[in-house]
Design a protein around this motif. Structure first.
Motif, PDB file in Angstrom:
ATOM      1  N   GLY B  67      83.557 158.407 -36.880  1.00 22.74           N
ATOM      2  CA  GLY B  67      83.069 157.838 -35.802  1.00 22.74           C
ATOM      3  C   GLY B  67      81.609 158.422 -35.582  1.00 22.74           C
ATOM      4  O   GLY B  67      80.773 157.659 -35.221  1.00 22.74           O
ATOM      5  N   LEU B  68      81.391 159.733 -35.931  1.00 25.39           N
ATOM      6  CA  LEU B  68      80.069 160.031 -35.878  1.00 25.39           C
ATOM      7  C   LEU B  68      78.962 159.160 -36.736  1.00 25.39           C
ATOM      8  O   LEU B  68      77.767 158.731 -36.491  1.00 25.39           O
ATOM      9  CB  LEU B  68      80.010 161.503 -36.420  1.00 25.39           C
ATOM     10  CG  LEU B  68      78.564 162.073 -36.402  1.00 25.39           C
ATOM     11  CD1 LEU B  68      77.844 162.340 -35.277  1.00 25.39           C
ATOM     12  CD2 LEU B  68      78.496 163.294 -37.044  1.00 25.39           C
ATOM     13  N   LEU B  69      79.688 158.908 -37.862  1.00 23.63           N
ATOM     14  CA  LEU B  69      78.504 158.145 -38.980  1.00 23.63           C
ATOM     15  C   LEU B  69      78.405 156.772 -38.543  1.00 23.63           C
ATOM     16  O   LEU B  69      77.471 156.174 -38.628  1.00 23.63           O
ATOM     17  CB  LEU B  69      79.272 158.106 -40.439  1.00 23.63           C
ATOM     18  CG  LEU B  69      79.456 159.570 -40.832  1.00 23.63           C
ATOM     19  CD1 LEU B  69      80.197 159.723 -42.105  1.00 23.63           C
ATOM     20  CD2 LEU B  69      78.049 160.090 -41.333  1.00 23.63           C
ATOM     21  N   PHE B  70      79.615 156.139 -37.983  1.00 21.88           N
ATOM     22  CA  PHE B  70      79.270 154.848 -37.406  1.00 21.88           C
ATOM     23  C   PHE B  70      78.386 154.786 -36.320  1.00 21.88           C
ATOM     24  O   PHE B  70      77.430 153.903 -36.350  1.00 21.88           O
ATOM     25  CB  PHE B  70      80.811 154.413 -36.862  1.00 21.88           C
ATOM     26  CG  PHE B  70      80.951 152.955 -36.276  1.00 21.88           C
ATOM     27  CD1 PHE B  70      80.581 152.729 -34.701  1.00 21.88           C
ATOM     28  CD2 PHE B  70      81.045 151.729 -37.214  1.00 21.88           C
ATOM     29  CE1 PHE B  70      80.751 151.466 -34.633  1.00 21.88           C
ATOM     30  CE2 PHE B  70      80.900 150.500 -36.632  1.00 21.88           C
ATOM     31  CZ  PHE B  70      80.593 150.404 -35.544  1.00 21.88           C
ATOM     32  N   SER B  71      78.377 155.790 -35.525  1.00 26.38           N
ATOM     33  CA  SER B  71      77.542 155.718 -34.312  1.00 26.38           C
ATOM     34  C   SER B  71      75.850 156.103 -34.772  1.00 26.38           C
ATOM     35  O   SER B  71      75.069 155.469 -34.127  1.00 26.38           O
ATOM     36  CB  SER B  71      77.684 156.853 -33.131  1.00 26.38           C
ATOM     37  OG  SER B  71      79.077 156.598 -32.883  1.00 26.38           O
ATOM     38  N   LEU B  72      75.888 157.062 -35.624  1.00 26.26           N
ATOM     39  CA  LEU B  72      74.593 157.281 -36.329  1.00 26.26           C
ATOM     40  C   LEU B  72      73.934 156.235 -36.923  1.00 26.26           C
ATOM     41  O   LEU B  72      72.675 156.013 -36.816  1.00 26.26           O
ATOM     42  CB  LEU B  72      74.736 158.272 -37.102  1.00 26.26           C
ATOM     43  CG  LEU B  72      74.480 159.832 -36.575  1.00 26.26           C
ATOM     44  CD1 LEU B  72      74.640 160.849 -37.619  1.00 26.26           C
ATOM     45  CD2 LEU B  72      73.271 159.992 -36.100  1.00 26.26           C
ATOM     46  N   ARG B  73      74.865 155.554 -37.685  1.00 27.00           N
ATOM     47  CA  ARG B  73      74.184 154.008 -38.288  1.00 27.00           C
ATOM     48  C   ARG B  73      73.828 153.085 -37.460  1.00 27.00           C
ATOM     49  O   ARG B  73      72.713 152.592 -37.289  1.00 27.00           O
ATOM     50  CB  ARG B  73      75.348 153.422 -38.960  1.00 27.00           C
ATOM     51  CG  ARG B  73      74.980 153.078 -40.376  1.00 27.00           C
ATOM     52  CD  ARG B  73      75.451 152.773 -41.470  1.00 27.00           C
ATOM     53  NE  ARG B  73      74.568 151.823 -42.089  1.00 27.00           N
ATOM     54  CZ  ARG B  73      74.703 150.420 -42.179  1.00 27.00           C
ATOM     55  NH1 ARG B  73      75.979 150.191 -42.045  1.00 27.00           N
ATOM     56  NH2 ARG B  73      74.111 149.815 -42.217  1.00 27.00           N
ATOM     57  N   SER B  74      74.633 152.944 -36.334  1.00 24.45           N
ATOM     58  CA  SER B  74      74.025 152.089 -35.247  1.00 24.45           C
ATOM     59  C   SER B  74      72.939 152.569 -34.583  1.00 24.45           C
ATOM     60  O   SER B  74      71.931 151.947 -34.645  1.00 24.45           O
ATOM     61  CB  SER B  74      75.209 152.058 -34.079  1.00 24.45           C
ATOM     62  OG  SER B  74      75.174 150.939 -33.236  1.00 24.45           O
ATOM     63  N   PHE B  75      72.834 153.648 -34.268  1.00 26.76           N
ATOM     64  CA  PHE B  75      71.272 154.526 -33.700  1.00 26.76           C
ATOM     65  C   PHE B  75      70.376 154.409 -34.685  1.00 26.76           C
ATOM     66  O   PHE B  75      69.280 154.113 -34.069  1.00 26.76           O
ATOM     67  CB  PHE B  75      71.985 155.726 -33.426  1.00 26.76           C
ATOM     68  CG  PHE B  75      70.577 156.718 -33.074  1.00 26.76           C
ATOM     69  CD1 PHE B  75      69.703 157.532 -34.035  1.00 26.76           C
ATOM     70  CD2 PHE B  75      70.544 156.832 -31.771  1.00 26.76           C
ATOM     71  CE1 PHE B  75      68.803 158.221 -33.424  1.00 26.76           C
ATOM     72  CE2 PHE B  75      69.385 157.649 -31.298  1.00 26.76           C
ATOM     73  CZ  PHE B  75      68.365 158.298 -31.999  1.00 26.76           C
ATOM     74  N   THR B  76      70.465 154.449 -36.017  1.00 21.25           N
ATOM     75  CA  THR B  76      69.350 154.453 -36.850  1.00 21.25           C
ATOM     76  C   THR B  76      68.661 153.069 -36.949  1.00 21.25           C
ATOM     77  O   THR B  76      67.648 152.688 -36.833  1.00 21.25           O
ATOM     78  CB  THR B  76      69.909 154.940 -38.384  1.00 21.25           C
ATOM     79  OG1 THR B  76      70.406 156.081 -38.236  1.00 21.25           O
ATOM     80  CG2 THR B  76      68.538 155.210 -39.414  1.00 21.25           C
TER      81      THR B  76
END
Lengths: 114, 177
Positions: B67-76
């Protein structure tokens, strides 16, 4: 990017910063300090009260931690000491904006001067 | 995209030519943990070598990581200062679509991720002073291809239980600087 987007991004960052502490293999994690992406780097500074400052810069830029500390000082001087500023509200202090631009300019000048 | 046009190291067989930056080490493991996820979030592999602190149980931990990686990707992708058209937050992104991050660092660990075009994500958690992990991640991907994908008994999308893969992985991680 409009204000709503900024608010969304900021809250997303806040949650991810917290989650990254939970995934640490050892004790004493204070959250993400540096995020490296293809086209930018993001440096984050968290104060003792949990307020987070982050700056987006070109990949490989040095001395961003120093800049963040300077910005934190400006925040305490021109925002927190401003009697008309309401806590937790968006910052609309002229002096803060002015000094912030000056600090960034100075940083840019010293960067090119190196 | 950093996946294509990579080094010519270890194209077919991972056993010769380990990438530069690895020591023929008696030094202990540098890596703390490794995760491999497929594109639907199934954790194919989780290995830990040095993890004194377990905050959550294994399942929760893996879900949280994905979940963290998914959101971080979206954020980036949204935060990218160079792109003109940015999608909306929360829209699932394809591998290679939009700006993607390749590592982040905290005061206690550094997380490096490599996402392949097939959606396989390889995540390596190491100590915070580690340098660029692209070569090691690429090497681990090659080991994965060699011992997992080419294994006729392996069911794609299921957790990896290949002995050879595990031993080679452990051997390689021991040599990381």
């Amino acid at each position: 990017m409009d204000t709503n987007d900024s608010l969304r991004l900021a809250s997303l960052w806040h949650s991810m910063h917290a989650i990254s502490q939970q995934l640490s293999p050892t004790l004493g994690c204070n959250g993400i300090e540096l995020l490296q992406a293809d086209t930018f780097d993001l440096h984050c500074f968290q104060s003792l009260t949990g307020t987070k400052f982050f700056v987006v810069c070109e990949p490989g830029t040095q001395h961003m931690e120093g800049l963040l500390k300077v910005i934190y000082e400006l925040y305490t001087d021109y925002v927190l000491k401003n009697p008309f500023y309401e806590m937790e509200m968006p910052i609309r202090c002229e002096l803060f904006d002015m000094n912030l631009s000056q600090a960034i300019q100075k940083d840019r000048v010293s960067l090119f001067g190196r | 995209m950093q996946f294509f046009g990579g080094s010519s190291v270890a194209e077919i067989a991972p056993s010769p030519a380990a990438p530069p930056g690895t020591a023929t080490g008696l030094a202990g493991n540098n890596a703390n943990m490794l995760y491999i996820f497929n594109r639907s979030g199934v954790c194919l592999l989780y290995r830990e070598w040095h993890r004194p602190l377990h905050t959550l149980d294994a399942q929760q931990d893996q879900k949280l990581m994905f979940g963290l990686l998914f959101s971080l990707r979206s954020f980036t992708a949204k935060m990218d200062p160079t792109s003109v058209d940015k999608g909306n937050l929360g829209v699932p992104l394809l591998p290679g679509q939009g700006c993607s991050f390749y590592s982040f660092r905290t005061n206690t660990y550094k997380l490096s991720i490599m996402e392949c075009p097939s959606g396989i994500k390889i995540i390596l958690v190491t100590h915070p002073k580690t340098g660029d992990m692209w070569e090691p991640l690429r090497y681990i991907y090659n080991i994965y291809v060699e011992y997992v994908i080419k294994n006729p008994l392996y069911v794609h999308g299921s957790p990896i239980k290949c002995e050879l893969f595990n031993t080679n992985l452990d051997q390689y991680v021991k040599t990381l600087v």
